[in-house]
Design a protein around this motif. Structure first.
Motif, PDB file in Angstrom:
ATOM      1  N   LEU A  37       0.800  -1.228   0.000  1.00  0.00           N
ATOM      2  CA  LEU A  37       0.000   0.000   0.000  1.00  0.00           C
ATOM      3  C   LEU A  37       0.833   1.279   0.000  1.00  0.00           C
ATOM      4  CD1 LEU A  37      -2.707  -0.972   2.686  1.00  0.00           C
ATOM      5  CD2 LEU A  37      -2.978  -0.992   0.207  1.00  0.00           C
ATOM      6  N   ASN A  38       2.160   1.139  -0.009  1.00  0.00           N
ATOM      7  CA  ASN A  38       3.018   2.322   0.114  1.00  0.00           C
ATOM      8  C   ASN A  38       2.631   3.146   1.348  1.00  0.00           C
ATOM      9  OD1 ASN A  38       5.072   2.231  -1.736  1.00  0.00           O
ATOM     10  ND2 ASN A  38       4.297   3.875  -3.029  1.00  0.00           N
ATOM     11  N   LEU A  39       2.446   2.473   2.475  1.00  0.00           N
ATOM     12  CA  LEU A  39       2.155   3.180   3.715  1.00  0.00           C
ATOM     13  C   LEU A  39       3.354   4.016   4.144  1.00  0.00           C
ATOM     14  CD1 LEU A  39       0.380   0.411   5.849  1.00  0.00           C
ATOM     15  CD2 LEU A  39      -0.715   2.390   4.775  1.00  0.00           C
ATOM     16  N   LEU A  40       3.071   5.157   4.757  1.00  0.00           N
ATOM     17  CA  LEU A  40       4.126   5.962   5.368  1.00  0.00           C
ATOM     18  C   LEU A  40       4.414   5.339   6.726  1.00  0.00           C
ATOM     19  CD1 LEU A  40       5.743   8.606   4.705  1.00  0.00           C
ATOM     20  CD2 LEU A  40       4.210   9.741   6.299  1.00  0.00           C
ATOM     21  N   ASP A  41       5.320   4.381   6.755  1.00  0.00           N
ATOM     22  CA  ASP A  41       5.627   3.641   7.974  1.00  0.00           C
ATOM     23  C   ASP A  41       6.954   4.132   8.560  1.00  0.00           C
ATOM     24  OD1 ASP A  41       7.602   2.511   6.370  1.00  0.00           O
ATOM     25  OD2 ASP A  41       6.654   0.545   6.250  1.00  0.00           O
ATOM     26  N   PRO A  42       7.365   3.633   9.723  1.00  0.00           N
ATOM     27  CA  PRO A  42       8.600   4.130  10.340  1.00  0.00           C
ATOM     28  C   PRO A  42       9.830   4.012   9.446  1.00  0.00           C
ATOM     29  CG  PRO A  42       7.318   2.922  11.955  1.00  0.00           C
ATOM     30  CD  PRO A  42       6.630   2.726  10.644  1.00  0.00           C
ATOM     31  N   GLU A  43       9.902   2.932   8.640  1.00  0.00           N
ATOM     32  CA  GLU A  43      11.061   2.761   7.764  1.00  0.00           C
ATOM     33  C   GLU A  43      11.087   3.821   6.659  1.00  0.00           C
ATOM     34  OE1 GLU A  43      10.499  -0.725  10.101  1.00  0.00           O
ATOM     35  OE2 GLU A  43       9.073   0.175   8.688  1.00  0.00           O
ATOM     36  N   MET A  44       9.907   4.120   6.091  1.00  0.00           N
ATOM     37  CA  MET A  44       9.863   5.146   5.058  1.00  0.00           C
ATOM     38  C   MET A  44      10.183   6.520   5.645  1.00  0.00           C
ATOM     39  SD  MET A  44       6.866   6.269   2.329  1.00  0.00           S
ATOM     40  CE  MET A  44       6.863   4.723   1.412  1.00  0.00           C
ATOM     41  N   ILE A  45       9.660   6.806   6.831  1.00  0.00           N
ATOM     42  CA  ILE A  45       9.935   8.094   7.473  1.00  0.00           C
ATOM     43  C   ILE A  45      11.418   8.225   7.793  1.00  0.00           C
ATOM     44  CG2 ILE A  45       9.518   9.468   9.555  1.00  0.00           C
ATOM     45  CD1 ILE A  45       6.633   8.411   9.520  1.00  0.00           C
ATOM     46  N   ASP A  46      12.017   7.163   8.335  1.00  0.00           N
ATOM     47  CA  ASP A  46      13.445   7.206   8.628  1.00  0.00           C
ATOM     48  C   ASP A  46      14.259   7.396   7.343  1.00  0.00           C
ATOM     49  OD1 ASP A  46      15.804   6.699  10.490  1.00  0.00           O
ATOM     50  OD2 ASP A  46      16.085   5.109   9.018  1.00  0.00           O
ATOM     51  N   GLY A  47      13.846   6.717   6.272  1.00  0.00           N
ATOM     52  CA  GLY A  47      14.540   6.875   5.002  1.00  0.00           C
ATOM     53  C   GLY A  47      14.445   8.300   4.478  1.00  0.00           C
ATOM     54  N   MET A  48      13.286   8.911   4.625  1.00  0.00           N
ATOM     55  CA  MET A  48      13.139  10.305   4.182  1.00  0.00           C
ATOM     56  C   MET A  48      14.007  11.244   5.018  1.00  0.00           C
ATOM     57  SD  MET A  48       9.108  10.734   3.299  1.00  0.00           S
ATOM     58  CE  MET A  48       8.336   9.848   1.937  1.00  0.00           C
ATOM     59  N   SER A  49      14.147  10.943   6.295  1.00  0.00           N
ATOM     60  CA  SER A  49      15.017  11.759   7.143  1.00  0.00           C
ATOM     61  C   SER A  49      16.459  11.654   6.657  1.00  0.00           C
ATOM     62  CB  SER A  49      14.907  11.299   8.601  1.00  0.00           C
ATOM     63  OG  SER A  49      15.710  12.092   9.440  1.00  0.00           O
ATOM     64  N   ARG A  50      16.895  10.435   6.334  1.00  0.00           N
ATOM     65  CA  ARG A  50      18.257  10.261   5.832  1.00  0.00           C
ATOM     66  C   ARG A  50      18.426  10.882   4.441  1.00  0.00           C
ATOM     67  NH1 ARG A  50      19.324   4.660   5.344  1.00  0.00           N
ATOM     68  NH2 ARG A  50      17.282   3.988   6.078  1.00  0.00           N
ATOM     69  N   LEU A  51      17.347  10.843   3.637  1.00  0.00           N
ATOM     70  CA  LEU A  51      17.390  11.507   2.337  1.00  0.00           C
ATOM     71  C   LEU A  51      17.622  13.009   2.509  1.00  0.00           C
ATOM     72  CD1 LEU A  51      16.915  11.640  -0.763  1.00  0.00           C
ATOM     73  CD2 LEU A  51      14.473  11.920  -0.233  1.00  0.00           C
TER      74      LEU A  51
END
Length: 291
Positions: A37-51
């Motif tokens: 579902l492409n949820l905004l989950d903790p892994e995606m949020i952490d990845g965006m922070s590193r991005l």
């Protein structure tokens, strides 16, 4: 189809559902790849922070394009089942990790463009609002702020961004009505820049990104900073954090927990018709209460 240069590199971020394609040193594509579902989950949020850390450190990148690997979901919404895993204080602004990302993206000298196919609801819509520009497929993009229909409030920036983009009355229609909006209506309201036929979306966005990438970095960054100031500077991160705290408080209400359980039985956060047509089902729940 507009010809893109052969990518310099394509890398999947470690421990995050994000693919970074560097078309040129100045033009990156960020593909969100978090099935089903492409949820905004903790892994995606952490990845965006590193991005954001990468963007801050890189002196050549000028423009990034966000897209999704899933034609049905850009970002379905926040992963409410794992919300407690997102750091409450993190990053540059000393606020919740998502709030920090949103404000860093808004204030970055790098221009951010979202190319939208599929559903972008809740935090998915709020992610788009933090981007500088938003373009969407007429046929395949849908938008919604479903939080009030789920017993809470939008806590990731919608209450702060939308009023200045669409006006007070339309903002209230969006965030309290809880329905789905097609791309044409979203463009009419000012929620997105414009809706384009699906077969023209990629060429348009790529062409715009290539143009921007060819310009002087100082001119881009200074222009964006001045426009931000002239338009009010954008949301205060602590204001978004305040909305998030209200979201968290409301989510603990026993009636809201019952509602979320009912939504779970109907297919919440699972592939299926509820997630595809969330606005419709919120309307059905409202009708059922009147019976």
């Amino acid at each position: 189809m507009k010809q893109l240069p052969t990518p310099l590199s394509i890398v999947r971020m470690e421990n995050a559902p994000i693919i970074i394609t560097k078309h040129t040193p100045a033009f990156w594509r960020i593909t969100l790849d978090n099935p089903p579902l492409n949820l905004l989950d903790p892994e995606m949020i952490d990845g965006m922070s590193r991005l954001m850390d990468e963007l801050d450190a890189d002196k050549e990148v000028k423009v990034i394009v966000f897209d999704s690997s899933d034609k049905n979901y850009f970002i379905a919404h926040y992963d409410v089942m794992r919300g407690s895993e997102v750091p409450k204080v993190s990053g540059k602004y000393g606020v919740n990790q998502w709030t920090d990302i949103s404000n860093r993206l808004h204030n970055s000298p790098v221009v951010s463009i979202a190319s939208v196919r599929g559903r972008a609801r809740g935090n998915g819509s709020e992610f788009l609002l933090a981007c500088d520009m938003r373009f969407a497929s007429k046929e395949k993009a849908f938008f919604g702020q479903i939080e009030v229909g789920c017993g809470v409030i939008a806590g990731g920036g919608a209450l702060e961004y939308l009023p200045s983009l669409v006006g007070r009355s339309r903002a209230l229609e969006i965030v309290i009505g809880g329905d789905d909006f097609d791309a044409d209506t979203a463009a009419l309201y000012g929620w997105i820049n414009r809706a384009l036929p699906d077969d023209q979306l990629d060429d348009f966005v790529n062409g715009l990104a290539i143009r921007i990438a060819s310009y002087e970095a100082g001119a881009i960054a200074t222009t964006k900073a001045i426009v931000n100031r002239r338009s009010g500077g954008g949301p205060n991160p602590h204001e978004i954090d305040e909305s998030l705290s209200h979201y968290t408080e409301l989510s603990q209400n026993p009636n809201v927990q019952i509602l979320w359980s009912k939504l779970g039985e109907m297919g919440f956060q699972q592939p299926g018709d509820l997630e595809l047509n969330f606005g419709y089902y919120l309307g059905k729940l409202a009708e059922d209460k009147l019976k």
